[in-house]
Structure formats: structure tokens, C-alpha cells
Design a protein around this motif. Sequence first.
Motif, PDB file in Angstrom:
ATOM      1  N   GLY A  87      45.863   8.952  -0.760  1.00  0.00           N
ATOM      2  CA  GLY A  87      44.784   8.118  -1.250  1.00  0.00           C
ATOM      3  C   GLY A  87      43.883   8.848  -2.214  1.00  0.00           C
ATOM      4  N   THR A  88      42.982   8.088  -2.829  1.00  0.00           N
ATOM      5  CA  THR A  88      41.975   8.651  -3.718  1.00  0.00           C
ATOM      6  C   THR A  88      40.653   7.934  -3.483  1.00  0.00           C
ATOM      7  OG1 THR A  88      42.491   7.097  -5.519  1.00  0.00           O
ATOM      8  CG2 THR A  88      43.649   9.230  -5.526  1.00  0.00           C
ATOM      9  N   PHE A  89      39.561   8.645  -3.788  1.00  0.00           N
ATOM     10  CA  PHE A  89      38.241   8.032  -3.801  1.00  0.00           C
ATOM     11  C   PHE A  89      37.609   8.390  -5.130  1.00  0.00           C
ATOM     12  CE2 PHE A  89      33.607   8.213  -2.785  1.00  0.00           C
ATOM     13  CZ  PHE A  89      33.430   6.840  -2.592  1.00  0.00           C
ATOM     14  N   THR A  90      37.279   7.372  -5.919  1.00  0.00           N
ATOM     15  CA  THR A  90      36.716   7.569  -7.252  1.00  0.00           C
ATOM     16  C   THR A  90      35.276   7.071  -7.245  1.00  0.00           C
ATOM     17  OG1 THR A  90      38.893   7.232  -8.234  1.00  0.00           O
ATOM     18  CG2 THR A  90      36.997   7.106  -9.703  1.00  0.00           C
ATOM     19  N   VAL A  91      34.337   7.961  -7.632  1.00  0.00           N
ATOM     20  CA  VAL A  91      32.933   7.603  -7.531  1.00  0.00           C
ATOM     21  C   VAL A  91      32.150   8.279  -8.653  1.00  0.00           C
ATOM     22  CG1 VAL A  91      32.480   9.504  -5.925  1.00  0.00           C
ATOM     23  CG2 VAL A  91      30.955   7.516  -5.952  1.00  0.00           C
ATOM     24  N   ASP A  92      31.132   7.588  -9.152  1.00  0.00           N
ATOM     25  CA  ASP A  92      30.221   8.141 -10.150  1.00  0.00           C
ATOM     26  C   ASP A  92      29.245   9.080  -9.435  1.00  0.00           C
ATOM     27  OD1 ASP A  92      28.232   8.672 -12.033  1.00  0.00           O
ATOM     28  OD2 ASP A  92      28.336   6.671 -12.921  1.00  0.00           O
ATOM     29  N   VAL A  93      29.210  10.351  -9.843  1.00  0.00           N
ATOM     30  CA  VAL A  93      28.366  11.338  -9.168  1.00  0.00           C
ATOM     31  C   VAL A  93      27.125  11.687  -9.984  1.00  0.00           C
ATOM     32  CG1 VAL A  93      30.264  12.325  -7.839  1.00  0.00           C
ATOM     33  CG2 VAL A  93      29.735  13.235 -10.118  1.00  0.00           C
ATOM     34  N   SER A  94      26.729  10.823 -10.895  1.00  0.00           N
ATOM     35  CA  SER A  94      25.507  11.058 -11.671  1.00  0.00           C
ATOM     36  C   SER A  94      24.319  11.210 -10.718  1.00  0.00           C
ATOM     37  CB  SER A  94      25.256   9.887 -12.622  1.00  0.00           C
ATOM     38  OG  SER A  94      26.328   9.728 -13.520  1.00  0.00           O
ATOM     39  N   GLY A  95      23.609  12.318 -10.832  1.00  0.00           N
ATOM     40  CA  GLY A  95      22.461  12.558  -9.977  1.00  0.00           C
ATOM     41  C   GLY A  95      22.788  12.840  -8.526  1.00  0.00           C
ATOM     42  N   GLN A  96      24.052  13.042  -8.209  1.00  0.00           N
ATOM     43  CA  GLN A  96      24.460  13.272  -6.825  1.00  0.00           C
ATOM     44  C   GLN A  96      23.993  14.638  -6.343  1.00  0.00           C
ATOM     45  OE1 GLN A  96      26.354  11.156  -4.680  1.00  0.00           O
ATOM     46  NE2 GLN A  96      25.729  12.685  -3.184  1.00  0.00           N
ATOM     47  N   GLY A  97      23.429  14.683  -5.149  1.00  0.00           N
ATOM     48  CA  GLY A  97      23.045  15.955  -4.554  1.00  0.00           C
ATOM     49  C   GLY A  97      24.218  16.603  -3.848  1.00  0.00           C
TER      50      GLY A  97
END
Length: 362
Positions: free
Chosen positions: A259-269
Motif C-alpha cells: 500500500g501507499t499513503f500520499t499526503v501533503d506535508v506543508s507545515g507538517q510538524g
Amino acid sequence: MKKLLAALLASAMAFSMSSVAFAAKNETHDGVVAVDPTMFRYEQAGIGDPSTPLYIPPHGMASMTVGFGEVAHYALLTQDSEGDYALISDRDMVDGLRVKVNYEQGEEHVASVSVVKKKIDQLGVSPVPGHHGNWSSPAYEAFLKQGPGYYYFIAMQTIPRVSTTDVDITGTFTLNKSKKGDDENKNYKVKDLEADFTANIFYPYNYQAFGTDFYGDLEITSDTVAGTLLALEPDDHYLLKYDYDDEVEFSFGLEPNEGTFTVDVSGQGKNLLNYNTAADEALCAANPDAAVWFLNFNGVRFNRTGEFLYEADGLNYAYQIMADGSLKLLGEFEDGEVSFKTRTLGRYAFSDIELTAASAQA
């Protein structure tokens, strides 16, 4: 943490250059004469590789960090006929050996200390980032002469915890052994043999320790996304830091289901990410005719909603296992894959038939 690594390196160097002083603390040279201050992390070899079932440490390289809940190992040493340090495989040398620990700091992070025998196929040391000289340890030099085998170590079992900061454990081992041994020509007694130790407890896969060509990079940047693996192995903890304003794709799972998980990490801590594939026994018992695959994440939450995609042959239903044991249907497989949106990675079950939730009692 880099300062601690350098301190461990200096300790190993000092140890190798002062063998007489270390050995002189024991009244006999027949049994245990020293403890290697180099801390080793024990790992299992790669799946499907029976030729190296166990070894210290990963890829033949020593990790100067062990994870929370893992074990720090320190090699027990004797002397061979040439007067060089040697790893110990003779049980008689350690039978009745007592290890007392005087802590300077970090005692609250230790569950127990014991003497263990481990099968070693590879033993090595890793370079400290920024250090370009050659260095070694007495245990490593001994291993080059003796080769793979079963050897004795002091094992420090640490206490599991969730943290984004590391902790240090320092102190002194004091070893005593009153039994002389069965061999009439040998004296394996040990009297107040002292050895200082230092342990750094953190996640071996963390953004501070990585950033080398060997390890890759766990500080997610545009270079990371373009050129390095973001593949997550089960049962490992990854402490990640983000300096990137776009989507990142994480991959996970074991063949043939991945599987994969695709996520926008803009500003992610920073976040801590891990998963395992352990089966939910109660759910399996409630569905004895089902073929079920499990992915159990640690509940890590992202700032933005991402897409979870799972591919599998012969599976038809995807569920989230809720905290109370109930099942939430996430979707049905179509052309061998299922996808859904989420911000939090939880516990999932993928099945070939519809599942019934386990009873609350189970």
C-alpha cells in the motif's frame, strides 16, 4: 546526540588502547576480564534470508542508538592465549556471574539488566557522522578472529515510551563471580570488575541520526522525495521531520499485498510513524473462513487529509478496526485495489469476504 556518539567513539578508542589497565582489575585472566563499552543493537536478518538469521547490528554496522523498549548489548570479554581480547562462548566463564549497576543518570528508563547468550553472524562498528578516521572496538577485533558464533553479552532492557527526544543512560557495571569453574586448571572467579557504560535511547530511524549516504534521510525535503526511499518496514519506528511543502508518498506492506499513503506535508510538524502486521486474534476467531491481512499503524495524525491506497490479489473488503473493536467499512476492492481518505493512520483489516466484528467479550 552526535556528541554522545562521539563520546562513545572516544570511549571505544580509549578502551582499545588501555587493555592492560582494564584487564588488571580482575584477579584472574582465565575468565571475564573486561566489558566492551561499545553499545550494540541486535536485529533480525532480512525476511527470507536464512543464512544470517540473527546478527548485531543491521547490515553489519553497529548502531550507537537503541530504541525505546529495545535492548542495549555490551560484549563480555576474556583473553586468548596470545593475550588479546576474545568474545566469550564458554558458559562456565559466566555461570553465576552477577552484574550490579550504579547509575549516574537514566535509571528510570531501564527495566532489567542480565547476561544473555546471542547468536552473532555479523558484528561491526559504524562511523560517527563527521568522523573520518578509522576506529574499532575490542569486540569487533575479536569477532574478526573468532567469526560467527554464540557469545555472551550484558543485556540492558529499556522501557518502552513514546518521545520525540532521546534520553541518556550512564553508569558503571560491577561484575562478581564466586564460582571458580569446573576446569581444575582454570579460575573463572571475578572480583569487583568495574566497567563504565553509556547508552543513548532513541529511535534508530530518526531524522537526527540519518542524512548519510548509507542510511538515507528522514528529514523530508525535496531531495528526499526525489531521490530516497520512503518505504516503511513493519515493526520499525520512524521519527520524521519535514521541510517540504508538497505531497509525500509513503509505501508499506509485505508482498503480495502493498500500500501507499500520499499526503501533503506543508507545515507538517515532526511525527513518529510505525506499523506492524500482527493479526487481531479475536477478529480472526470471529471469522474463521476469512483470509484477512492486517496493517496496524500507531494512530499518527497528519495536518492534512491524504489518500490511502492498498493493492492486493484476492481481497474484496477493507475495514478500519475501531477502538471498541467494531468495524468500519472503508470500501470494496476494485481491480485489485481499494482507496480511502484519512488524516489518521489507524488499524486496518483487508479480507476476501465480509467480516463480522468480534464480540465485546472476545
